[in-house]
Design an enzyme around this catalytic site. Structure first.
Site, PDB file in Angstrom:
ATOM      1  N   HIS A  73       0.845  -1.196   0.000  1.00  0.00           N
ATOM      2  CA  HIS A  73       0.000   0.000   0.000  1.00  0.00           C
ATOM      3  C   HIS A  73       0.881   1.245   0.000  1.00  0.00           C
ATOM      4  N   ASP A 102       7.215  21.000 -27.167  1.00  0.00           N
ATOM      5  CA  ASP A 102       7.113  19.696 -26.524  1.00  0.00           C
ATOM      6  C   ASP A 102       8.161  19.648 -25.415  1.00  0.00           C
ATOM      7  N   TRP A 138       6.937   0.134   4.003  1.00  0.00           N
ATOM      8  CA  TRP A 138       7.554   0.754   2.818  1.00  0.00           C
ATOM      9  C   TRP A 138       8.953   1.243   3.138  1.00  0.00           C
ATOM     10  N   SER A 165      13.514   5.678 -13.934  1.00  0.00           N
ATOM     11  CA  SER A 165      12.388   6.415 -14.508  1.00  0.00           C
ATOM     12  C   SER A 165      12.304   7.825 -13.928  1.00  0.00           C
ATOM     13  N   SER A 166      12.360   7.931 -12.595  1.00  0.00           N
ATOM     14  CA  SER A 166      12.208   9.256 -11.975  1.00  0.00           C
ATOM     15  C   SER A 166      13.356  10.178 -12.349  1.00  0.00           C
ATOM     16  N   HIS A 249      12.976  11.983   3.454  1.00  0.00           N
ATOM     17  CA  HIS A 249      12.337  13.259   3.718  1.00  0.00           C
ATOM     18  C   HIS A 249      12.223  14.135   2.486  1.00  0.00           C
ATOM     19  N   GLU A 251      11.860  13.117  -0.300  1.00  0.00           N
ATOM     20  CA  GLU A 251      10.792  12.445  -1.037  1.00  0.00           C
ATOM     21  C   GLU A 251       9.424  13.005  -0.663  1.00  0.00           C
ATOM     22  N   TYR A 253       8.649  15.915   0.258  1.00  0.00           N
ATOM     23  CA  TYR A 253       8.435  17.223  -0.386  1.00  0.00           C
ATOM     24  C   TYR A 253       8.322  17.066  -1.886  1.00  0.00           C
ATOM     25  N   SER A 264      -1.326  26.907  -6.277  1.00  0.00           N
ATOM     26  CA  SER A 264      -0.976  28.293  -6.619  1.00  0.00           C
ATOM     27  C   SER A 264      -1.529  28.698  -7.971  1.00  0.00           C
ATOM     28  N   HIS A 298      14.449  13.393  11.911  1.00  0.00           N
ATOM     29  CA  HIS A 298      13.213  13.436  12.690  1.00  0.00           C
ATOM     30  C   HIS A 298      12.395  12.158  12.534  1.00  0.00           C
ATOM     31  N   HIS A 299      12.804  11.277  11.646  1.00  0.00           N
ATOM     32  CA  HIS A 299      12.127   9.983  11.554  1.00  0.00           C
ATOM     33  C   HIS A 299      12.765   8.957  12.482  1.00  0.00           C
ATOM     34  N   THR A 324       6.804  27.123   4.902  1.00  0.00           N
ATOM     35  CA  THR A 324       5.501  26.546   4.560  1.00  0.00           C
ATOM     36  C   THR A 324       4.388  27.481   4.996  1.00  0.00           C
ATOM     37  N   LYS A 327       3.763  30.174   2.597  1.00  0.00           N
ATOM     38  CA  LYS A 327       2.925  29.763   1.467  1.00  0.00           C
ATOM     39  C   LYS A 327       1.459  29.810   1.854  1.00  0.00           C
ATOM     40  N   ARG A 446       1.279   1.625  15.038  1.00  0.00           N
ATOM     41  CA  ARG A 446       0.973   1.389  13.627  1.00  0.00           C
ATOM     42  C   ARG A 446       1.489   0.004  13.246  1.00  0.00           C
TER      43      ARG A 446
HETATM   44  C1  HEA Z   1      -0.265   9.153  -1.034  1.00  0.00           C
HETATM   45  C2  HEA Z   1      -0.199   8.135  -0.272  1.00  0.00           C
HETATM   46  C3  HEA Z   1      -1.334   7.430   0.404  1.00  0.00           C
HETATM   47  C4  HEA Z   1      -2.685   7.456   0.184  1.00  0.00           C
HETATM   48  C5  HEA Z   1      -3.462   8.236  -0.855  1.00  0.00           C
HETATM   49  C6  HEA Z   1      -3.256   6.561   1.159  1.00  0.00           C
HETATM   50  C7  HEA Z   1      -4.625   6.288   1.245  1.00  0.00           C
HETATM   51  C8  HEA Z   1      -5.167   5.487   2.232  1.00  0.00           C
HETATM   52  N1  HEA Z   1      -4.502   4.854   3.256  1.00  0.00           N
HETATM   53 FE1  HEA Z   1      -2.493   4.821   3.521  1.00  0.00          FE
HETATM   54  N2  HEA Z   1      -0.536   4.773   3.786  1.00  0.00           N
HETATM   55  C9  HEA Z   1       0.422   5.409   3.035  1.00  0.00           C
HETATM   56  C10 HEA Z   1       0.174   6.258   1.981  1.00  0.00           C
HETATM   57  C11 HEA Z   1      -1.088   6.539   1.502  1.00  0.00           C
HETATM   58  N3  HEA Z   1      -2.267   6.022   1.950  1.00  0.00           N
HETATM   59  C12 HEA Z   1       1.753   5.094   3.504  1.00  0.00           C
HETATM   60  C13 HEA Z   1       3.064   5.596   2.938  1.00  0.00           C
HETATM   61  C14 HEA Z   1       1.576   4.235   4.579  1.00  0.00           C
HETATM   62  C15 HEA Z   1       2.663   3.606   5.455  1.00  0.00           C
HETATM   63  C16 HEA Z   1       2.879   2.184   5.034  1.00  0.00           C
HETATM   64  C17 HEA Z   1       3.811   1.538   6.007  1.00  0.00           C
HETATM   65  O1  HEA Z   1       3.474   1.487   7.207  1.00  0.00           O
HETATM   66  O2  HEA Z   1       4.899   1.111   5.577  1.00  0.00           O
HETATM   67  C18 HEA Z   1       0.137   4.059   4.736  1.00  0.00           C
HETATM   68  C19 HEA Z   1      -0.426   3.289   5.736  1.00  0.00           C
HETATM   69  C20 HEA Z   1      -1.779   3.190   5.950  1.00  0.00           C
HETATM   70  C21 HEA Z   1      -2.356   2.599   7.114  1.00  0.00           C
HETATM   71  C22 HEA Z   1      -1.615   2.069   8.328  1.00  0.00           C
HETATM   72  C23 HEA Z   1      -1.257   0.637   8.168  1.00  0.00           C
HETATM   73  C24 HEA Z   1      -0.574   0.193   9.425  1.00  0.00           C
HETATM   74  O3  HEA Z   1       0.292   0.935   9.919  1.00  0.00           O
HETATM   75  O4  HEA Z   1      -0.944  -0.880   9.935  1.00  0.00           O
HETATM   76  C25 HEA Z   1      -3.711   2.637   6.943  1.00  0.00           C
HETATM   77  C26 HEA Z   1      -4.692   2.116   7.931  1.00  0.00           C
HETATM   78  O5  HEA Z   1      -5.803   2.470   7.941  1.00  0.00           O
HETATM   79  C27 HEA Z   1      -3.962   3.283   5.683  1.00  0.00           C
HETATM   80  C28 HEA Z   1      -5.214   3.520   5.162  1.00  0.00           C
HETATM   81  C29 HEA Z   1      -5.438   4.246   4.010  1.00  0.00           C
HETATM   82  C30 HEA Z   1      -6.763   4.450   3.471  1.00  0.00           C
HETATM   83  C31 HEA Z   1      -8.059   3.922   4.033  1.00  0.00           C
HETATM   84  C32 HEA Z   1      -6.585   5.217   2.354  1.00  0.00           C
HETATM   85  C33 HEA Z   1      -7.693   5.695   1.464  1.00  0.00           C
HETATM   86  O6  HEA Z   1      -7.605   7.092   1.309  1.00  0.00           O
HETATM   87  C34 HEA Z   1      -7.667   5.029   0.129  1.00  0.00           C
HETATM   88  C35 HEA Z   1      -8.882   5.475  -0.626  1.00  0.00           C
HETATM   89  C36 HEA Z   1      -8.800   5.099  -2.067  1.00  0.00           C
HETATM   90  C37 HEA Z   1      -9.340   3.981  -2.539  1.00  0.00           C
HETATM   91  C38 HEA Z   1      -9.978   3.000  -1.630  1.00  0.00           C
HETATM   92  C39 HEA Z   1      -9.297   3.733  -3.997  1.00  0.00           C
HETATM   93  C40 HEA Z   1      -9.685   2.372  -4.330  1.00  0.00           C
HETATM   94  C41 HEA Z   1     -11.167   2.268  -4.498  1.00  0.00           C
HETATM   95  C42 HEA Z   1     -11.669   1.084  -4.853  1.00  0.00           C
HETATM   96  C43 HEA Z   1     -10.776  -0.096  -5.000  1.00  0.00           C
HETATM   97  C44 HEA Z   1     -13.105   0.955  -5.087  1.00  0.00           C
HETATM   98  C45 HEA Z   1     -13.630  -0.148  -4.262  1.00  0.00           C
HETATM   99  C46 HEA Z   1     -13.851   0.387  -2.870  1.00  0.00           C
HETATM  100  C47 HEA Z   1     -14.273  -0.424  -1.887  1.00  0.00           C
HETATM  101  C48 HEA Z   1     -14.232  -1.909  -2.044  1.00  0.00           C
HETATM  102  C49 HEA Z   1     -14.758   0.144  -0.593  1.00  0.00           C
HETATM  103  N4  HEA Z   1      -2.774   3.610   5.099  1.00  0.00           N
HETATM  104  C1  HEA Z   2       3.564  15.114   1.610  1.00  0.00           C
HETATM  105  C2  HEA Z   2       4.187  14.536   2.573  1.00  0.00           C
HETATM  106  C3  HEA Z   2       4.614  15.154   3.859  1.00  0.00           C
HETATM  107  C4  HEA Z   2       4.749  16.474   4.238  1.00  0.00           C
HETATM  108  C5  HEA Z   2       4.496  17.723   3.413  1.00  0.00           C
HETATM  109  C6  HEA Z   2       5.196  16.445   5.599  1.00  0.00           C
HETATM  110  C7  HEA Z   2       5.466  17.603   6.328  1.00  0.00           C
HETATM  111  C8  HEA Z   2       6.021  17.588   7.593  1.00  0.00           C
HETATM  112  N1  HEA Z   2       6.281  16.469   8.362  1.00  0.00           N
HETATM  113 FE1  HEA Z   2       5.885  14.570   7.889  1.00  0.00          FE
HETATM  114  N2  HEA Z   2       5.776  12.652   7.277  1.00  0.00           N
HETATM  115  C9  HEA Z   2       5.340  12.192   6.062  1.00  0.00           C
HETATM  116  C10 HEA Z   2       4.948  12.968   4.992  1.00  0.00           C
HETATM  117  C11 HEA Z   2       4.975  14.350   5.003  1.00  0.00           C
HETATM  118  N3  HEA Z   2       5.317  15.153   6.050  1.00  0.00           N
HETATM  119  C12 HEA Z   2       5.328  10.748   6.030  1.00  0.00           C
HETATM  120  C13 HEA Z   2       4.901   9.860   4.844  1.00  0.00           C
HETATM  121  C14 HEA Z   2       5.756  10.326   7.271  1.00  0.00           C
HETATM  122  C15 HEA Z   2       5.864   8.903   7.815  1.00  0.00           C
HETATM  123  C16 HEA Z   2       6.947   8.090   7.183  1.00  0.00           C
HETATM  124  C17 HEA Z   2       6.873   6.701   7.768  1.00  0.00           C
HETATM  125  O1  HEA Z   2       7.393   6.515   8.901  1.00  0.00           O
HETATM  126  O2  HEA Z   2       6.234   5.822   7.142  1.00  0.00           O
HETATM  127  C18 HEA Z   2       6.057  11.549   8.024  1.00  0.00           C
HETATM  128  C19 HEA Z   2       6.566  11.533   9.313  1.00  0.00           C
HETATM  129  C20 HEA Z   2       6.972  12.661   9.967  1.00  0.00           C
HETATM  130  C21 HEA Z   2       7.748  12.635  11.178  1.00  0.00           C
HETATM  131  C22 HEA Z   2       8.252  11.375  11.907  1.00  0.00           C
HETATM  132  C23 HEA Z   2       7.215  10.883  12.842  1.00  0.00           C
HETATM  133  C24 HEA Z   2       7.656   9.608  13.473  1.00  0.00           C
HETATM  134  O3  HEA Z   2       7.787   8.595  12.753  1.00  0.00           O
HETATM  135  O4  HEA Z   2       7.890   9.615  14.695  1.00  0.00           O
HETATM  136  C25 HEA Z   2       7.944  13.942  11.547  1.00  0.00           C
HETATM  137  C26 HEA Z   2       8.692  14.360  12.753  1.00  0.00           C
HETATM  138  O5  HEA Z   2       9.158  15.440  12.860  1.00  0.00           O
HETATM  139  C27 HEA Z   2       7.315  14.773  10.534  1.00  0.00           C
HETATM  140  C28 HEA Z   2       7.321  16.155  10.544  1.00  0.00           C
HETATM  141  C29 HEA Z   2       6.845  16.924   9.510  1.00  0.00           C
HETATM  142  C30 HEA Z   2       6.920  18.393   9.515  1.00  0.00           C
HETATM  143  C31 HEA Z   2       7.430  19.279  10.609  1.00  0.00           C
HETATM  144  C32 HEA Z   2       6.412  18.792   8.299  1.00  0.00           C
HETATM  145  C33 HEA Z   2       6.326  20.230   7.829  1.00  0.00           C
HETATM  146  O6  HEA Z   2       6.753  20.338   6.493  1.00  0.00           O
HETATM  147  C34 HEA Z   2       4.923  20.783   7.962  1.00  0.00           C
HETATM  148  C35 HEA Z   2       4.935  22.296   7.756  1.00  0.00           C
HETATM  149  C36 HEA Z   2       3.544  22.858   7.708  1.00  0.00           C
HETATM  150  C37 HEA Z   2       2.932  23.505   8.744  1.00  0.00           C
HETATM  151  C38 HEA Z   2       3.618  23.728  10.055  1.00  0.00           C
HETATM  152  C39 HEA Z   2       1.513  24.006   8.638  1.00  0.00           C
HETATM  153  C40 HEA Z   2       1.370  25.336   7.920  1.00  0.00           C
HETATM  154  C41 HEA Z   2       2.131  26.404   8.594  1.00  0.00           C
HETATM  155  C42 HEA Z   2       1.512  27.472   9.185  1.00  0.00           C
HETATM  156  C43 HEA Z   2       0.034  27.630   9.251  1.00  0.00           C
HETATM  157  C44 HEA Z   2       2.372  28.580   9.740  1.00  0.00           C
HETATM  158  C45 HEA Z   2       2.287  28.742  11.220  1.00  0.00           C
HETATM  159  C46 HEA Z   2       2.820  27.520  11.892  1.00  0.00           C
HETATM  160  C47 HEA Z   2       3.631  27.560  12.982  1.00  0.00           C
HETATM  161  C48 HEA Z   2       4.302  28.797  13.436  1.00  0.00           C
HETATM  162  C49 HEA Z   2       3.881  26.299  13.748  1.00  0.00           C
HETATM  163  N4  HEA Z   2       6.731  13.966   9.590  1.00  0.00           N
HETATM  164 CU   LIG Z   3      10.221  13.710   7.227  1.00  0.00          CU
END
Ligand code: HEA
Ligand code: HEA
Ligand SMILES: [Cu+2]
Ligand code: CUA
Lengths: 521, 279, 283
Positions: A73, A102, A138, A165-166, A249, A251, A253, A264, A298-299, A324, A327, A446
């Protein structure tokens, strides 16, 4: 003119058109459709995950299969749905926005796409390998990934292919932006979407190779007796985490900056008012990209880093809130005293603003080291990243889809159904992921297929809403299908407030966006 | 002809990207099967290699044709140059991952393990090391083959530049001689490297399995060696094309790309020599 | 642990499961839910660290809510007041250095303000010096081992929930999945140092009400500490994915008075020297 025509008399039709194409629009379309497909594949995995978590006790699967599902997933959503989706937008829009005929390297462009279906075939085939797909999450932490079955090797090589690819795709985008702009289209005149992609592409070129190297080390530890991640040989499992998050990280962004770009574009259009603080937007994007290279720790707050390292990563992470924030504030200021209307793209943009900020703020809470010791690897984190990934990245793409679909297809989509899709998605999204914050705080880890009784109620709410969220996405697919098939003819401008070169072209645009470059004053 | 020059060349649809992807897939699948010794692994692997090789000859062949057919104007040339530069940057980041591993293990994990008297009593931090449980080995002395190889690569950097000068002042002979010399130097580098590996495995007990030193040593030098091999092959192609009379003083992107690549491989080696062999 | 169902084949006909949800969903909607009250915040803290963390989290939460309300207060006002449907004409401004400086500086100051208490708490957490006793914790796939070097006590702590409950053949008891055969027994009111490591893959030792979570990394020892103030039984789980048994290696700590602890120690020693490990009743 001559040469362009010369090379393009032949418009291959049918299958060949798609297989061999060198056209940025065809390739963009393939990227978008592929990303939609992967969204559904990974989404179905999520549905199974939610089904298993519907009540305590093992329901429909064995624990190890659950681990395989979360791994796939995560991997498929990130590498299959979000990243290709944004590359699809880049392919369609960047040449049109900068006034180019293009992409700079059209054949390479086609290759970047066609690697994907093969890579995901390999990745998903791991389900059918002896021992099944890897159950490592993942993040593929060593030594668990070193111990994992053959499926891990499939994923490792799939990641190599995705890396190629990327990187090639990113190089193509950089070169296009730097070398293909129409006369007068200076860097500081480029639409925000182009800017965000330029910076995203840089991040891609910088970190994808690091991931490739890292999984290669896992491969070596698995099969060739090296000790990169094993103390007995002087290695360290934590080294894997440093390398992975140095990629990981930036990634995240990579997955949000293009979303910022799309938002925007949308907000000024429906505010009928130019984007507020363009320069500071560009600057903020650049500083976010820079900071993203120095926050990876921070992870890993709980791996036992020395206190100074913990502090450094805490401060640098917090700092990201500032650009952020700039923005967010600029977007609000763009709406301020505008003349707002609320067509579907604008609804998604506003939803993005509110819900991404919720995710951002929870991210900020995670950045506070002592508190993160409690949040880490609980559902609080799962809530955080679905707010930024689904409500951030995915919903920005939905908004962008409604925004440019009329330009791409020449037809208006069904506004009523679009609004329905927005409201259903937003409501079910929050019902699905907001309760996860509380589950995390209350102590639900989790990545567990089964949980203690006190978590039952909220998990039921989450699961039911998740099914609703999933089904609502079928509505989206229907609207897109309907629009492609037909519907009210779209004007060239499409939106009253739309600005930018892409709107000067016909809807749908000609095969070669700008055969002769326009001049931008 | 002249018309083409003021328009950006857009290639017509091509089957090669798809072929390339299929080749990659076959190659990857073959490798997975082989390392887990399953089924016809090696054959799948071979098939993948063949597809890739075939695709490359055809795809590059087509590009060379277009280039010599003057389809590319200055802007296209610039796209190629930018593309190559960014590709090399991505390669730099790939090596950075392995250098990062080297630094981390040398400066953090090994000292940490040594400081831990509960789990690893009697292990003392040192570099090179194969860790508390690793087999004993003799590290490579920098002042033997490695030093010679450094000289070889530096010289080859000079010869390729000399060849480039030849091309610029349209002196074919100098171009060809320069390339031949560079290729010979490249091959001798590889020969010496192969010999070094042979000695490492047979006499010094220095293998992939020799703890973190063995792992980082072979991964870094190995990937570098792979890049030298690729570079040499590309140089040979350039030689053939030069003999065929390709390239003009004002139009020879391919040649420059290869020489950039060669210099990059050269720089990586310097880093290797300093951080892997010497310090 | 030898849980029979821990093989990696997917199981069960989906349709059967689907019907099960249908019924369960119906149950839920008719408000007949399995367990009683829902917790909305951290578990009750029982150590000084846990208290500080609890307050830190409340502070952060407050800050975030405040920011959220202000930012979106403004946005929703403009959505309400500046809509085209009300015939609002668009202004044309798109720049203001002053305001941009303001909203760069203010967030920065807010961050400094929260960084200060955060740093203080962090440094306290990291300080494992002058502890009264040491416990060594080793994670295995999928159980915990506890050693008391000074007392010469050592035992494994394994999930005691019957497989039948996990496979839904028996009703689940109160501490389903959070119960072990031999809990870790600790004295209250003194600083205890933990030395945490693992034998196979990475695990993570977490007891929420102690505010302690530290990764158990094979080949390395991580140190952390706690000082329990209230006697009682505290439960936690492994929080690093460690394979198929990850959900099934809970942590149970029995915090007792000094006197009881000494009694327990002597009893254990007797048991160990008698060299047969009779299981203390599962809790
Ligand atoms: C962009 C990234 C993205 C998106 C969009 C989503 C979308 C969703 N994720 Fe995501 N999720 C991750 C990225 C994302 N996730 C990542 C990175 C992890 C961490 C994995 C890890 O731990 O290593 C995670 C882990 C994660 C967990 C935690 C698993 C665990 O730690 O045990 C859960 C649990 O609820 C969850 C739920 C969902 C759900 C319900 C959606 C929903 O929003 C999905 C909705 C969309 C659909 C469902 C489309 C399909 C629709 C159909 C197929 C039609 C048929 C529908 C029915 C049969 C009802 N996700
Ligand atoms: C699109 C993806 C995305 C983005 C944009 C971010 C944005 C941020 N993330 Fe997140 N993060 C993930 C995707 C993302 N993260 C994923 C996938 C994981 C889990 C990975 C895994 O373990 O599977 C994760 C996990 C993760 C962790 C680790 C948690 C843990 O495993 O213990 C932390 C810890 O610091 C963190 C921090 C942040 C912070 C500080 C930002 C900042 O960039 C957010 C900045 C934005 C704001 C703060 C809000 C807007 C700001 C304002 C309104 C201004 C005023 C605000 C203040 C003065 C406070 N993220
Ligand atoms: Cu991070
Ligand atoms: Cu042990 Cu998870």
């Amino acid at each position: 003119m001559a040469s362009v025509a010369a090379n393009h008399e032949e418009h291959p039709v049918g299958l060949k058109r798609w297989l061999f194409t060198t056209n940025h629009k065809d390739i963009g379309t393939m990227y978008l459709l592929f990303s939609l497909l992967m969204f559904f594949v990974a989404g179905s995995f999520a549905m199974l995950i939610r089904a298993e978590l519907f009540s305590p006790g093992m329901q429909i699967m064995k624990p190890y299969f659950f681990n395989q599902l979360i791994t796939m997933h995560g991997l498929v959503m990130i590498f299959g749905a979000i990243m290709p989706g944004f590359v699809g937008f880049a392919n369609w829009l960047i040449p049109m926005m900068i006034g180019a005929p293009d992409m700079a390297l059209p054949r390479l462009n086609n290759w970047s796409f066609w690697i994907l279906p093969f890579a995901f075939t390999l990745m998903l085939s791991s389900f059918f390998m002896p021992g099944g797909a890897p159950g490592t999450g993942w993040t593929m932490y060593a030594p668990l990934s070193v111990q994992a079955p053959i499926g891990m090797d499939c994923v490792i090589f799939a990641i190599h292919m995705l890396g190629i690819s990327s990187v090639l795709g990113a190089i193509n985008i950089i070169v296009t932006i730097l070398n293909m702009r129409a006369p007068g289209m200076t860097l500081m005149k480029m639409p925000m979407f182009v800017w965000t992609w330029l910076i995203t592409a840089f991040l891609l070129v910088a970190v994808m190779p690091v991931l490739a190297g890292t999984v290669t080390m896992v491969l070596m530890d698995r099969h060739f007796g090296t000790h990169f991640f094993e103390a007995a040989g002087g290695g360290d499992p934590v080294l894997y985490q440093h390398l992975f998050w140095f990629f990981g990280h930036p990634e995240v962004y990579i997955m949000i900056l293009p979303a910022f770009g799309i938002i925007s574009q949308i907000i000024p259009t429906f505010s009928r008012k130019p984007l507020f603080g363009y320069e500071s937007m560009v600057f903020a994007t650049a500083s976010i990209a820079f900071l993203s290279f120095i926050v990876w720790g921070h992870h890993m707050f709980t791996v036992g880093m020395p206190a100074p390292a913990e502090m450094f990563f805490m401060y640098s992470t917090m700092l990201i809130a500032v650009p952020t924030g700039v923005k967010i504030f600029n977007w609000v200021a763009t709406m301020w005293r505008g003349s707002l209307s609320f067509e579907t793209p604008m609804l998604f943009a506003i939803g993005f603003l509110v819900m991404f900020t919720i995710g951002g703020l929870s991210g900020l809470m995670l950045a506070v080291v002592p508190a993160d010791f409690q949040y880490h690897n609980t559902y609080f984190v799962v809530a955080h990243f679905h707010y930024v990934l689904f409500a951030g990245a995915a919903m920005a793409m939905m908004g962008g889809c409604y925004y440019w679909l009329p330009k791409w297809t020449g037809h208006m989509y069904n506004e009523t159904l679009g609004k329905w899709h927005f409201w259903l998605t937003t409501i079910f999204f929050n019902l699905t992921f907001f309760p996860m914050h509380f589950l995390g705080l209350a102590g639900m880890p989790r990545r567990i297929p089964d949980y203690a009784l006190q978590f039952t109620d909220l998990n039921r709410v989450v699961s039911i809403s998740a099914f609703g969220l999933g089904l609502s996405q079928l509505l989206w697919v229907y609207v897109v299908y309907q629009t492609v098939k037909g519907g009210k003819k779209a004007t060239d401008r499409v939106w009253e407030g739309a600005e930018g070169l892409e709107w000067t072209l016909s809807s749908p645009p000609p095969y070669h966006s700008f055969a002769t470059a326009p001049t931008v004053k | 002809m002249s018309a083409t020059h003021d328009h950006y060349y857009l290639p017509s649809p091509s089957p090669w990207p798809l072929t390339a992807s299929a080749g990659l897939f076959t190659l990857a699948l073959g490798t997975v099967l082989t390392i887990n010794d399953l089924g016809a692994g090696p054959w799948v692997l071979l098939a993948g290699g063949v597809i890739i090789a075939f695709m490359m000859t055809r795809w590059f062949g087509q590009v060379v044709g277009e280039s010599e057919g003057a389809a590319y104007n200055a802007q296209v040339d610039m796209s190629f140059r930018m593309g190559m530069a960014w590709f090399i940057f991505s390669e730099v980041m790939f090596f950075a991952a392995f250098f990062g591993a080297l630094f981390f293990e040398r400066h953090y994990s090994v000292p940490w393990i040594a400081a831990d008297h509960i789990l690893w009593p009697g292990f003392h931090a040192a570099w090179p090391t194969s860790g508390p449980k690793g087999a004993a080995f003799t590290p490579m002395s920098p002042w033997g083959i490695p030093a010679i190889n450094t000289l070889i690569l530096l010289t080859s950097g000079a010869t390729v530049t000399w060849a480039h000068w030849g091309l610029l002042k349209s002196n074919r002979a100098q171009l060809i001689v320069g390339l031949v010399l560079t290729i010979l130097l490249g091959c001798s580098f590889l020969a010496l490297q192969a010999h070094e590996y042979y000695m490492a495995y047979t006499h010094f007990g220095l293998t992939l399995k020799a703890g973190v030193y063995g792992a980082t040593f072979f991964m870094l030098t190995g990937f570098h060696g792979l890049h030298v091999t690729i570079g040499t092959i590309m140089l040979i192609v350039m030689l053939v094309r030069s003999i065929k009379g390709h390239f003009r003083p004002d139009h020879h992107f391919a040649f420059e790309a290869v020489s950039w690549y060669w210099h990059f491989v050269d720089v990586v080696w310097l880093a290797l020599f300093i951080f892997v062999y010497w310090l | 642990m030898s849980l029979s169902f821990k093989n990696n084949k997917p199981s069960g006909p989906l349709i059967l499961a689907v019907t099960r949800f249908a019924t369960a969903a119906a149950l839920l909607l008719s408000a007949g839910s399995a367990s009683a009250d829902i917790r909305w915040n951290f578990q009750t803290p029982v150590t000084p660290m846990a208290h500080q963390i609890y307050h830190l989290q409340d502070l952060m939460f407050g800050v975030c809510v405040a920011i959220f309300v202000i930012v979106f207060g403004v946005m929703f006002y403009s959505i309400f007041a500046h809509r085209k449907s009300k015939g609002h004409k668009p202004a044309t401004f798109h720049q203001s250095t002053t305001i941009e400086v303001i909203w760069t500086v203010i967030p920065f100051l807010i961050l400094v303000a929260v960084a200060v208490p955060a740093t203080a708490t962090l440094l306290k957490m990291e300080n494992t010096s002058d502890s009264a006793m040491t416990v060594r914790i080793t994670g295995y796939q999928w159980k915990w081992q506890y050693d008391y070097p000074a007392q010469g006590i050592s035992f494994f702590s394994d999930l005691s929930t019957p497989v039948a409950q996990i496979e839904n053949q028996e009703p689940k008891n109160k501490h389903y999945l959070l119960q072990v055969d031999h809990p870790l027994v600790l004295p209250v009111g003194e600083k205890i140092r933990f030395q945490i490591t693992a034998a196979d893959v990475i695990h993570s030792w977490w007891v929420p009400s102690f505010g302690v979570k530290t990764d158990a990394i094979p080949g390395f020892i991580n140190q952390t500490w706690t000082e329990i103030q209230v006697p009682g039984t505290y439960r936690g789980q492994c929080t690093e994915l460690c394979g198929m048994g990850h959900a099934f290696m809970p942590i149970v700590v029995k915090a007792v008075s000094q006197k009881e602890f000494q009694k327990w120690v002597t009893a254990q020693k007797a048991r160990m020297s008698a060299a047969h490990s009779a299981a203390t009743p599962a809790m």
